[in-house]
Design a protein around this motif. Sequence first.
Motif, PDB file in Angstrom:
ATOM      1  N   VAL A  40     -28.278   3.314-107.311  1.00 11.00           N
ATOM      2  CA  VAL A  40     -27.450   3.217-106.111  1.00 11.00           C
ATOM      3  C   VAL A  40     -28.293   3.502-104.872  1.00 11.00           C
ATOM      4  CG1 VAL A  40     -25.544   4.291-104.851  1.00 11.00           C
ATOM      5  CG2 VAL A  40     -25.282   3.729-107.273  1.00 11.00           C
ATOM      6  N   ARG A  41     -29.157   4.505-104.964  1.00  9.11           N
ATOM      7  CA  ARG A  41     -30.009   4.843-103.822  1.00  9.11           C
ATOM      8  C   ARG A  41     -30.936   3.675-103.481  1.00  9.11           C
ATOM      9  NH1 ARG A  41     -32.338   9.257-105.743  1.00  9.11           N
ATOM     10  NH2 ARG A  41     -30.613  10.564-105.022  1.00  9.11           N
ATOM     11  N   ALA A  42     -31.493   3.020-104.500  1.00 10.51           N
ATOM     12  CA  ALA A  42     -32.379   1.887-104.251  1.00 10.51           C
ATOM     13  C   ALA A  42     -31.631   0.742-103.585  1.00 10.51           C
ATOM     14  CB  ALA A  42     -33.013   1.423-105.563  1.00 10.51           C
ATOM     15  N   ALA A  43     -30.401   0.487-104.049  1.00 10.55           N
ATOM     16  CA  ALA A  43     -29.600  -0.576-103.436  1.00 10.55           C
ATOM     17  C   ALA A  43     -29.241  -0.218-102.000  1.00 10.55           C
ATOM     18  CB  ALA A  43     -28.340  -0.818-104.261  1.00 10.55           C
ATOM     19  N   ASN A  44     -28.999   1.052-101.756  1.00 16.38           N
ATOM     20  CA  ASN A  44     -28.684   1.501-100.401  1.00 16.38           C
ATOM     21  C   ASN A  44     -29.895   1.367 -99.483  1.00 16.38           C
ATOM     22  OD1 ASN A  44     -26.823   2.600 -98.508  1.00 16.38           O
ATOM     23  ND2 ASN A  44     -27.708   4.625 -98.760  1.00 16.38           N
ATOM     24  N   TRP A  45     -31.064   1.672-100.001  1.00 13.28           N
ATOM     25  CA  TRP A  45     -32.294   1.505 -99.211  1.00 13.28           C
ATOM     26  C   TRP A  45     -32.495   0.039 -98.834  1.00 13.28           C
ATOM     27  CZ3 TRP A  45     -35.826   5.027-102.673  1.00 13.28           C
ATOM     28  CH2 TRP A  45     -35.591   6.369-102.330  1.00 13.28           C
TER      29      TRP A  45
END
Length: 270
Positions: A76-81
């Motif tokens: 999720v963090r990677a997609a948010n980045w």
Amino acid sequence: MPLTPSSVRLQSAAVSDTGTHRSVNQDAAFTAPWGGAVADGVGGGPAGDLASAAFVHRLAAGRVGTVDPETLVVSVRAANWDLRAHVERDPSLSGMATTFTGVFVSERDTVLLAHTGDSRAYLLRDGVLTQQTRDDSYVQALVDRGLVREQDAASHPRRNLITASLSGGERDRVVVAEHEARTGDRWVLCSDGLSDYVPHEDIAGAVAHRSAPEAAAGAVALALEAGTRDNVTVVVCDVERGAPESFSAHPDASFYGAAAARFTEGFESA
């Protein structure tokens, strides 16, 4: 994300409709044997359709395996980045954001529910539909404080003001909860184009005793009949069990709404 054999899989379907009052569908969704999700571009901000579609594709494209809670948070963090990367390339997109609600098969044969914003997840178990997420919204905060009655929340003039979303920010957060994966469970994920316009009991009636495709289509039809002024997206995920090899027979994700209209080439897996 490496493939981990699992006896749990999801039999899923989704329907996304722009609605009669909008010109652009800012909802995005995906379904796969290992997960499903809905994202709703935040209204009032720039490029909501880009935000929801980019996030969903980055999260789902190329994924073929189960997850643990920590891995899901990292994904999720990677997609948010990736949302932040879009803004860095084009500053006019500053402020774009999306909600996110998804279910994923875990490597422990459970279901992980991830959520931020006011898109919802419901669980239909033994014929009873229960809401499994709490809306991150101004009106929900008023309800929690006893200042607004639950039955009045859907018609409150500020019901669309959310208090959490994903925008590429360092402080953006998603709540992840682990649930038992019981055969016969049905997870229903939806944007607020459904939940703001259709009463809980009517949603329950629409998604029960039907196949997943029929349930998704029926719920969306109810929202349109109710005069929804928003995009409406419904994802239905049925929990099944089978041989581990059947889980990976067709691992690719299918995309809906803005995610089907944008990035049809997909993104490489992180």
